[in-house]
Design a protein around this motif. Structure first.
Motif, PDB file in Angstrom:
ATOM      1  N   GLU A  97       0.833  -1.210   0.000  1.00 36.85           N
ATOM      2  CA  GLU A  97       0.000   0.000   0.000  1.00 36.85           C
ATOM      3  C   GLU A  97       0.865   1.257   0.000  1.00 36.85           C
ATOM      4  O   GLU A  97       0.564   2.222  -0.708  1.00 36.85           O
ATOM      5  N   PHE A 102       2.304   1.832  -3.524  1.00 37.97           N
ATOM      6  CA  PHE A 102       1.354   2.432  -4.467  1.00 37.97           C
ATOM      7  C   PHE A 102       1.001   3.859  -4.085  1.00 37.97           C
ATOM      8  O   PHE A 102       0.840   4.724  -4.951  1.00 37.97           O
ATOM      9  N   TYR A 136       2.526   5.523  -7.372  1.00 44.36           N
ATOM     10  CA  TYR A 136       1.442   5.776  -8.322  1.00 44.36           C
ATOM     11  C   TYR A 136       0.557   6.942  -7.893  1.00 44.36           C
ATOM     12  O   TYR A 136       0.479   7.958  -8.586  1.00 44.36           O
ATOM     13  N   TYR A 137      -0.088   6.814  -6.738  1.00 43.20           N
ATOM     14  CA  TYR A 137      -1.024   7.864  -6.329  1.00 43.20           C
ATOM     15  C   TYR A 137      -0.310   9.184  -6.076  1.00 43.20           C
ATOM     16  O   TYR A 137      -0.843  10.256  -6.385  1.00 43.20           O
ATOM     17  N   ASP A 173      -6.938   2.309 -11.727  1.00 39.38           N
ATOM     18  CA  ASP A 173      -7.207   2.276 -10.285  1.00 39.38           C
ATOM     19  C   ASP A 173      -7.803   0.931  -9.863  1.00 39.38           C
ATOM     20  O   ASP A 173      -7.477   0.414  -8.786  1.00 39.38           O
ATOM     21  N   THR A 229      -7.321  -1.973 -11.322  1.00 38.47           N
ATOM     22  CA  THR A 229      -6.241  -2.962 -11.370  1.00 38.47           C
ATOM     23  C   THR A 229      -5.418  -2.914 -10.085  1.00 38.47           C
ATOM     24  O   THR A 229      -5.100  -3.950  -9.493  1.00 38.47           O
ATOM     25  N   VAL A 230      -5.098  -1.699  -9.658  1.00 40.44           N
ATOM     26  CA  VAL A 230      -4.351  -1.520  -8.407  1.00 40.44           C
ATOM     27  C   VAL A 230      -5.150  -2.042  -7.229  1.00 40.44           C
ATOM     28  O   VAL A 230      -4.625  -2.766  -6.365  1.00 40.44           O
ATOM     29  N   TRP A 282       0.102 -11.931 -11.288  1.00 42.81           N
ATOM     30  CA  TRP A 282       0.886 -10.695 -11.220  1.00 42.81           C
ATOM     31  C   TRP A 282       2.364 -10.981 -11.460  1.00 42.81           C
ATOM     32  O   TRP A 282       2.799 -12.114 -11.333  1.00 42.81           O
ATOM     33  N   ASP A 336       5.043  -5.627  -6.149  1.00 46.42           N
ATOM     34  CA  ASP A 336       4.344  -4.367  -5.869  1.00 46.42           C
ATOM     35  C   ASP A 336       5.010  -3.186  -6.572  1.00 46.42           C
ATOM     36  O   ASP A 336       4.335  -2.324  -7.142  1.00 46.42           O
ATOM     37  N   LEU A 372       4.233  -3.339 -10.411  1.00 48.39           N
ATOM     38  CA  LEU A 372       2.866  -2.934 -10.726  1.00 48.39           C
ATOM     39  C   LEU A 372       2.650  -1.440 -10.491  1.00 48.39           C
ATOM     40  O   LEU A 372       1.888  -0.802 -11.217  1.00 48.39           O
ATOM     41  N   SER A 373       3.328  -0.890  -9.488  1.00 49.64           N
ATOM     42  CA  SER A 373       3.194   0.554  -9.258  1.00 49.64           C
ATOM     43  C   SER A 373       3.754   1.331 -10.442  1.00 49.64           C
ATOM     44  O   SER A 373       3.194   2.358 -10.847  1.00 49.64           O
ATOM     45  N   ALA A 380       1.439   1.077 -13.390  1.00 49.77           N
ATOM     46  CA  ALA A 380       0.358   2.056 -13.235  1.00 49.77           C
ATOM     47  C   ALA A 380       0.828   3.443 -13.657  1.00 49.77           C
ATOM     48  O   ALA A 380       0.087   4.189 -14.318  1.00 49.77           O
TER      49      ALA A 380
END
Length: 315
Positions: free
Chosen positions: A139, A142, A146-147, A207, A209-210, A227, A233, A236-237, A240
């Protein structure tokens, strides 16, 4: 990959590094320099490593740099190092995972400078090293990678200065986030095709997908979710980030002439920084080069692309 292929790949990589190193010594001519000391570049996570080097290279080119860091003390010290070298660098605290910090930063930028010309989203984290593949901090990965990147883009787009040269956004990413890399790609072909198709790509799809991955992390089913199996992680980040870069390029493409914003992402390579445990094979100076080159392109008509070593690569 056999030993011969590995050696050839290493030789190609070294040759390209030498080529880029030579290119870096060639100064921009006066007619190429669309920027001046009034040009404002924001670099996130710039107290050390690649971010610090990006800030340093921008300031060496004569731009005004806003160096940001989550921790005030280390950020002030980093800015001081550059200031003592006569470079035009200012510091402001910024935590990209904190929406209130982003807002305070954007308000300060607007009040202090009025606008910005360049945003480099460098702030990022990775909690795996070597053969580790823990998702314990997924978490946080991401939220930052990403966020944090997405929210910075949304906050600063309204502050991007209109100009004939266009404003520029560069997202620091990774080849590990490629959709169709030979290794480490998403196993779900249908999802991969949706993310690859510009027609179906949306912020909601990215979002979701995440969110699906994080749900599987929480219930322990992620290992059978198709994955990536290396640095899951983190990979994938960055996937994104890559897909969001493509999406925003499409969104921003409709802006009129004089108000263009060009957005691209790049892989700095495996850089010798704290994030890699100093185990990389690329210096921070080399790792920062493509970000600076992309941001300063004299005729910036490219957007939504992925680069490494000053060359476009496939997503």
């Amino acid at each position: 990959m056999g030993k011969g292929n590995k050696e050839r790949a290493k030789e190609r990589r070294e040759k390209r590094r030498q080529e880029v190193s030579l290119l870096r010594t060639i100064p921009y001519s006066d007619h190429q320099r669309w920027w001046s000391s009034d040009t404002i570049a924001v670099v996130t996570g710039a107290n050390r490593g690649i971010g610090f080097e990006i800030a340093r290279q921008f300031s060496l080119h004569g731009l005004t740099v806003i160096l940001t860091s989550r921790e005030t003390k280390v950020g002030e010290e980093a800015a001081k190092v550059l200031q003592e070298g006569g470079l035009n660098v200012v510091f402001h605290q910024l935590d990209v995972v904190d929406s209130s910090s982003i807002k305070l930063f954007a308000d300060w930028v607007k009040q202090t400078f009025g606008s910005v010309d360049i945003l480099v989203n460098n702030a990022g984290v990775n909690f795996n090293a070597g053969s580790d593949n823990s998702v314990e901090f997924a978490e946080k990965v991401f939220d930052t990678n990403y966020y944090g990147t997405k929210n910075m883009i949304k906050a600063l787009i309204p502050l991007m200065r209109p100009s004939a040269s266009g404003a520029r956004i560069v997202n620091v990413s990774s080849r590990l986030g490629r959709l169709n890399g030979r290794r480490n790609r998403i196993g779900n072909l249908s999802l991969r095709q949706q993310l690859e198709d510009d027609g179906s790509l949306s912020e909601e799809l990215i979002d979701q997908t995440v969110a699906t991955f994080l749900e599987q992390v929480n219930d322990g089913s992620w290992t059978s979710g198709g994955w990536p199996q290396v640095f899951t992680d983190y990979s994938l980040s960055k996937l994104a980030v890559n897909t969001y870069t493509r999406l925003m390029s499409r969104v921003l493409s409709g802006r009129p002439e004089g108000q263009k914003i060009y957005i691209n992402c790049y892989c700095p390579g495996w850089v010798k920084t704290a994030m890699t445990g100093w185990a990389g094979h690329t210096s921070p100076e080399e790792g920062a080069d493509t970000a600076v080159w992309l941001a300063l392109l004299p005729e910036q008509f490219v957007s939504g692309k992925f680069f490494a070593e000053r060359r476009e690569i496939n997503y």
